[in-house]
Design a protein around this motif. Sequence first.
Motif, PDB file in Angstrom:
ATOM      1  N   ALA A  35       0.600  -1.200   0.118  1.00 18.20           N
ATOM      2  CA  ALA A  35      -0.092   0.067   0.084  1.00 18.20           C
ATOM      3  C   ALA A  35       0.976   1.005  -0.178  1.00 18.20           C
ATOM      4  N   ALA A  36       2.178   0.664   0.214  1.00 17.03           N
ATOM      5  CA  ALA A  36       3.116   2.216   0.909  1.00 17.03           C
ATOM      6  C   ALA A  36       3.659   2.390  -0.299  1.00 17.03           C
ATOM      7  N   ASN A  37       3.431   1.285  -0.951  1.00 15.93           N
ATOM      8  CA  ASN A  37       4.354   1.692  -2.733  1.00 15.93           C
ATOM      9  C   ASN A  37       3.416   2.140  -3.854  1.00 15.93           C
ATOM     10  N   LEU A  38       2.317   2.181  -3.269  1.00 16.87           N
ATOM     11  CA  LEU A  38       0.979   2.184  -4.221  1.00 16.87           C
ATOM     12  C   LEU A  38       0.814   4.274  -4.086  1.00 16.87           C
ATOM     13  N   LEU A  39       0.565   4.810  -2.777  1.00 21.79           N
ATOM     14  CA  LEU A  39       0.809   5.995  -2.656  1.00 21.79           C
ATOM     15  C   LEU A  39       2.119   6.768  -3.257  1.00 21.79           C
ATOM     16  N   LYS A  40       3.715   6.043  -2.580  1.00 24.39           N
ATOM     17  CA  LYS A  40       4.759   6.634  -3.309  1.00 24.39           C
ATOM     18  C   LYS A  40       4.494   7.077  -5.289  1.00 24.39           C
ATOM     19  N   ALA A  41       3.817   5.938  -5.549  1.00 18.09           N
ATOM     20  CA  ALA A  41       3.062   6.236  -7.274  1.00 18.09           C
ATOM     21  C   ALA A  41       2.978   6.719  -7.480  1.00 18.09           C
ATOM     22  N   GLY A  42       1.695   7.709  -6.242  1.00 12.09           N
ATOM     23  CA  GLY A  42       0.705   8.713  -6.834  1.00 12.09           C
ATOM     24  C   GLY A  42      -0.727   8.148  -6.879  1.00 12.09           C
ATOM     25  N   PHE A  43      -1.201   6.819  -6.439  1.00  6.42           N
ATOM     26  CA  PHE A  43      -2.309   6.901  -6.739  1.00  6.42           C
ATOM     27  C   PHE A  43      -2.535   6.771  -4.971  1.00  6.42           C
ATOM     28  N   PRO A  44      -4.364   7.515  -5.590  1.00  9.58           N
ATOM     29  CA  PRO A  44      -4.809   7.944  -4.495  1.00  9.58           C
ATOM     30  C   PRO A  44      -5.494   6.333  -3.625  1.00  9.58           C
ATOM     31  N   LEU A  45      -5.266   6.907  -2.625  1.00 10.05           N
ATOM     32  CA  LEU A  45      -5.787   4.877  -1.754  1.00 10.05           C
ATOM     33  C   LEU A  45      -6.866   5.745  -0.922  1.00 10.05           C
ATOM     34  N   THR A  46      -7.806   4.400  -0.365  1.00  9.05           N
ATOM     35  CA  THR A  46      -8.056   4.500   1.024  1.00  9.05           C
ATOM     36  C   THR A  46      -8.153   3.258   1.205  1.00  9.05           C
ATOM     37  N   VAL A  47      -7.537   2.909   3.107  1.00  7.84           N
ATOM     38  CA  VAL A  47      -7.154   1.106   3.638  1.00  7.84           C
ATOM     39  C   VAL A  47      -8.198   1.578   4.313  1.00  7.84           C
ATOM     40  N   TYR A  48      -7.871   0.259   4.850  1.00 12.40           N
ATOM     41  CA  TYR A  48      -8.676  -0.041   5.871  1.00 12.40           C
ATOM     42  C   TYR A  48      -7.608  -1.527   6.890  1.00 12.40           C
ATOM     43  N   ASN A  49      -7.936  -1.551   7.932  1.00 15.69           N
ATOM     44  CA  ASN A  49      -7.508  -3.125   8.401  1.00 15.69           C
ATOM     45  C   ASN A  49      -7.918  -3.531  10.378  1.00 15.69           C
ATOM     46  N   ARG A  50      -8.486  -4.214   9.869  1.00 20.66           N
ATOM     47  CA  ARG A  50      -9.371  -5.180  11.345  1.00 20.66           C
ATOM     48  C   ARG A  50      -8.764  -4.234  12.541  1.00 20.66           C
ATOM     49  N   THR A  51      -7.444  -3.870  12.575  1.00 20.57           N
ATOM     50  CA  THR A  51      -6.739  -3.443  13.922  1.00 20.57           C
ATOM     51  C   THR A  51      -6.293  -2.170  13.192  1.00 20.57           C
ATOM     52  N   ALA A  52      -6.947  -1.226  13.854  1.00 16.37           N
ATOM     53  CA  ALA A  52      -7.474   0.307  12.758  1.00 16.37           C
ATOM     54  C   ALA A  52      -5.551   1.092  13.229  1.00 16.37           C
TER      55      ALA A  52
END
Length: 294
Positions: A18-35
């Motif tokens: 996910a961090a690499n998708l952000l670095k590549a400039g893609f808009p990103l929404t994330v979810y994890n059970r442990t917030a």
Amino acid sequence: MAEKIAFLGLGSMGAAMAANLLKAGFPLTVYNRTASKAEPLRQQGATVAATPAEAVREATVVFTMVTDDKALEELTIGSEGFLPALPQGAIHASCSTVAPDTNRRLAEAHQQHGSTLVASPVFGKPDVAQAGKLWVGSSGPTEARQRLEPLQAAFGQGTYAFGDDAGAASVAKLCGNFLLGTVIEGMAEALTLAEKAGLDRVAFYEMLTSTLFNNPIYKSYGKLIAERHYQPVGAPPAIIRKDMNLVVQEAYKQGVPMPFANIIRDQLTATVALNKQDVDWASFAERVAQGAGL
């Protein structure tokens, strides 16, 4: 079109991808059970969702990276799963190591919903994911696979297509993990025999990986085995035991005898039974050393 991405499952692998998708400039929404695991990504610019449905509501592509088949099915089609909220035409890139039939079942659910699943399992440890150097398998409808390739390039150094069957890339992933297990078992047996016969196991490892077995897999896993030090943890034994169970199940389904797969699964089962958690899965090599009295 400009993709809007959701990433669900932020363990050590998912967070790095996910961090690499952000670095590549893609808009990103994330979810994890442990917030709390989402906080570093929030600080890097991601939007953090409170539920899976909220995460995917405006997504054109959703990546999932979770522990096992049950977690993936619950996340996708469970009582609080994201599929009902996913926009039609969106793609689900299923990156988890799961049974081929699990991705096939979920692909059918997506088809009924008006979305598409592409199996997108990855090869590599968390440090490889952080460096954006994973190898990616891909199977599903051609157009969807092609749409994913620029996104996969954000965290991978190459993507390999295995056709339209949503389960095919999962078969490739299981076969790959099985081969990694055979490397670990083989190195463990060879280095143990060498040590019992009076050789320095580290020196023997260095000779092997400088000559006949001069490649990254033998070097990286072999170093752990030669030094009998199984950290840092790429994947814990319990996770890969699950994978070996899937290998054995698929082999049974396909009518393929795989005695080595059963040996590796048994070694991992013994390792898990000994409550070995904070070690890499290659630590099952210790069962060979212990069996030889070392």
